[in-house]
Write a protein that holds these residues in place. Sequence first.
Motif, mmCIF file in Angstrom:
data_model
loop_
_atom_site.group_PDB
_atom_site.id
_atom_site.type_symbol
_atom_site.label_atom_id
_atom_site.label_comp_id
_atom_site.label_asym_id
_atom_site.label_seq_id
_atom_site.Cartn_x
_atom_site.Cartn_y
_atom_site.Cartn_z
ATOM 1 N N UNK A 100 0.823 -1.204 0.000
ATOM 2 C CA UNK A 100 0.000 0.000 0.000
ATOM 3 C C UNK A 100 0.856 1.253 0.000
ATOM 4 N N UNK A 101 2.076 1.155 0.476
ATOM 5 C CA UNK A 101 2.933 2.328 0.453
ATOM 6 C C UNK A 101 3.828 2.394 -0.772
ATOM 7 N N UNK A 102 3.573 1.547 -1.734
ATOM 8 C CA UNK A 102 4.391 1.622 -2.929
ATOM 9 C C UNK A 102 3.539 1.293 -4.140
ATOM 10 N N UNK A 103 4.057 1.580 -5.303
ATOM 11 C CA UNK A 103 3.287 1.290 -6.503
ATOM 12 C C UNK A 103 3.995 1.797 -7.728
ATOM 13 N N UNK A 104 3.323 1.700 -8.865
ATOM 14 C CA UNK A 104 3.874 2.187 -10.114
ATOM 15 C C UNK A 104 3.106 3.421 -10.543
ATOM 16 N N UNK A 105 3.808 4.364 -11.134
ATOM 17 C CA UNK A 105 3.165 5.623 -11.520
ATOM 18 C C UNK A 105 2.761 5.615 -12.992
ATOM 19 N N UNK A 106 1.704 6.329 -13.275
ATOM 20 C CA UNK A 106 1.339 6.647 -14.647
ATOM 21 C C UNK A 106 1.120 8.148 -14.708
ATOM 22 N N UNK A 107 1.681 8.805 -15.703
ATOM 23 C CA UNK A 107 1.591 10.256 -15.738
ATOM 24 C C UNK A 107 0.408 10.731 -16.562
ATOM 25 N N UNK A 108 -0.225 11.790 -16.098
ATOM 26 C CA UNK A 108 -1.279 12.467 -16.843
ATOM 27 C C UNK A 108 -0.843 13.908 -17.024
ATOM 28 N N UNK A 109 -0.613 14.311 -18.249
ATOM 29 C CA UNK A 109 0.029 15.587 -18.484
ATOM 30 C C UNK A 109 -0.872 16.779 -18.170
ATOM 31 N N UNK A 110 -2.169 16.657 -18.404
ATOM 32 C CA UNK A 110 -3.020 17.837 -18.313
ATOM 33 C C UNK A 110 -3.256 18.309 -16.885
ATOM 34 N N UNK A 111 -3.454 17.395 -15.958
ATOM 35 C CA UNK A 111 -3.873 17.806 -14.626
ATOM 36 C C UNK A 111 -2.781 17.718 -13.582
ATOM 37 N N UNK A 112 -1.606 17.292 -13.970
ATOM 38 C CA UNK A 112 -0.529 17.078 -13.016
ATOM 39 C C UNK A 112 -0.967 16.138 -11.895
#
Length: 89
Positions: free
Chosen positions: A1-13
Amino acid sequence: MNSGNTTRHRTKFTVRIECDDGKRRKKEVNIPTFEYLEIGDRVRYLPKFPQPFEKYDKRKDGEVLCMFCSRRNPLTETACAFCHKPLIK
Ligand SMILES: [Zn+2]
Protein backbone atom coordinates in the motif's frame (compact mmCIF):
# COMPACT_ATOMS: atom_id res chain seq x y z
CA MET A 1 0.00 0.00 0.00
CA ASN A 2 2.93 2.33 0.45
CA SER A 3 4.39 1.62 -2.93
CA GLY A 4 3.29 1.29 -6.50
CA ASN A 5 3.87 2.19 -10.11
CA THR A 6 3.16 5.62 -11.52
CA THR A 7 1.34 6.65 -14.65
CA ARG A 8 1.59 10.26 -15.74
CA HIS A 9 -1.28 12.47 -16.84
CA ARG A 10 0.03 15.59 -18.48
CA THR A 11 -3.02 17.84 -18.31
CA LYS A 12 -3.87 17.81 -14.63
CA PHE A 13 -0.53 17.08 -13.02
CA THR A 14 -1.79 13.99 -11.37
CA VAL A 15 -0.11 10.65 -11.15
CA ARG A 16 -1.92 7.37 -10.95
CA ILE A 17 -0.43 5.00 -8.46
CA GLU A 18 -1.04 1.31 -8.72
CA CYS A 19 -0.52 0.11 -5.22
CA ASP A 20 0.64 -3.26 -4.08
CA ASP A 21 -2.88 -4.04 -2.90
CA GLY A 22 -4.00 -3.79 -6.54
CA LYS A 23 -5.94 -0.57 -6.09
CA ARG A 24 -5.31 2.54 -8.16
CA ARG A 25 -5.18 5.92 -6.56
CA LYS A 26 -4.84 9.29 -8.21
CA LYS A 27 -2.64 11.85 -6.55
CA GLU A 28 -2.23 15.49 -7.45
CA VAL A 29 1.40 16.52 -7.59
CA ASN A 30 3.31 19.72 -8.13
CA ILE A 31 5.16 20.30 -11.39
CA PRO A 32 8.67 19.37 -10.18
CA THR A 33 7.33 16.09 -8.87
CA PHE A 34 5.43 15.46 -12.07
CA GLU A 35 8.55 16.05 -14.13
CA TYR A 36 10.63 13.84 -11.87
CA LEU A 37 8.36 10.81 -11.95
CA GLU A 38 8.30 8.70 -15.08
CA ILE A 39 5.86 6.11 -16.26
CA GLY A 40 6.49 2.79 -14.64
CA ASP A 41 8.70 4.18 -11.90
CA ARG A 42 8.53 2.23 -8.72
CA VAL A 43 7.85 4.64 -5.91
CA ARG A 44 7.27 4.65 -2.22
CA TYR A 45 4.41 6.86 -1.03
CA LEU A 46 5.30 8.65 2.19
CA PRO A 47 2.30 10.85 3.05
CA LYS A 48 3.96 12.56 5.99
CA PHE A 49 6.19 14.54 3.63
CA PRO A 50 5.09 17.59 1.58
CA GLN A 51 6.46 15.85 -1.51
CA PRO A 52 5.43 12.28 -0.72
CA PHE A 53 6.95 10.23 -3.55
CA GLU A 54 10.31 8.55 -3.22
CA LYS A 55 11.71 6.64 -6.17
CA TYR A 56 13.20 3.26 -5.42
CA ASP A 57 15.70 3.56 -8.23
CA LYS A 58 17.28 6.99 -8.27
CA ARG A 59 20.49 5.96 -9.99
CA LYS A 60 19.21 6.42 -13.53
CA ASP A 61 18.44 10.09 -12.78
CA GLY A 62 21.51 10.69 -10.66
CA GLU A 63 19.25 13.04 -8.74
CA VAL A 64 17.01 12.91 -5.74
CA LEU A 65 13.94 15.06 -5.30
CA CYS A 66 13.79 16.76 -1.92
CA MET A 67 10.85 15.40 0.07
CA PHE A 68 10.29 18.83 1.62
CA CYS A 69 10.77 21.49 -1.07
CA SER A 70 10.55 19.34 -4.25
CA ARG A 71 13.86 20.53 -5.67
CA ARG A 72 16.41 18.29 -7.26
CA ASN A 73 19.71 17.51 -5.64
CA PRO A 74 22.65 15.36 -6.72
CA LEU A 75 22.42 11.81 -5.45
CA THR A 76 25.77 12.26 -3.72
CA GLU A 77 24.39 14.87 -1.30
CA THR A 78 22.92 14.01 2.08
CA ALA A 79 21.10 17.30 2.71
CA CYS A 80 19.05 19.51 0.43
CA ALA A 81 21.03 22.47 -0.92
CA PHE A 82 17.89 24.64 -0.85
CA CYS A 83 16.05 23.90 2.40
CA HIS A 84 18.89 22.05 4.22
CA LYS A 85 16.67 19.22 5.30
CA PRO A 86 17.93 15.64 5.02
CA LEU A 87 17.46 13.96 1.67
CA ILE A 88 15.54 10.69 1.84
CA LYS A 89 17.45 8.02 -0.05
ZN1 LIG B 1 14.71 20.77 0.02
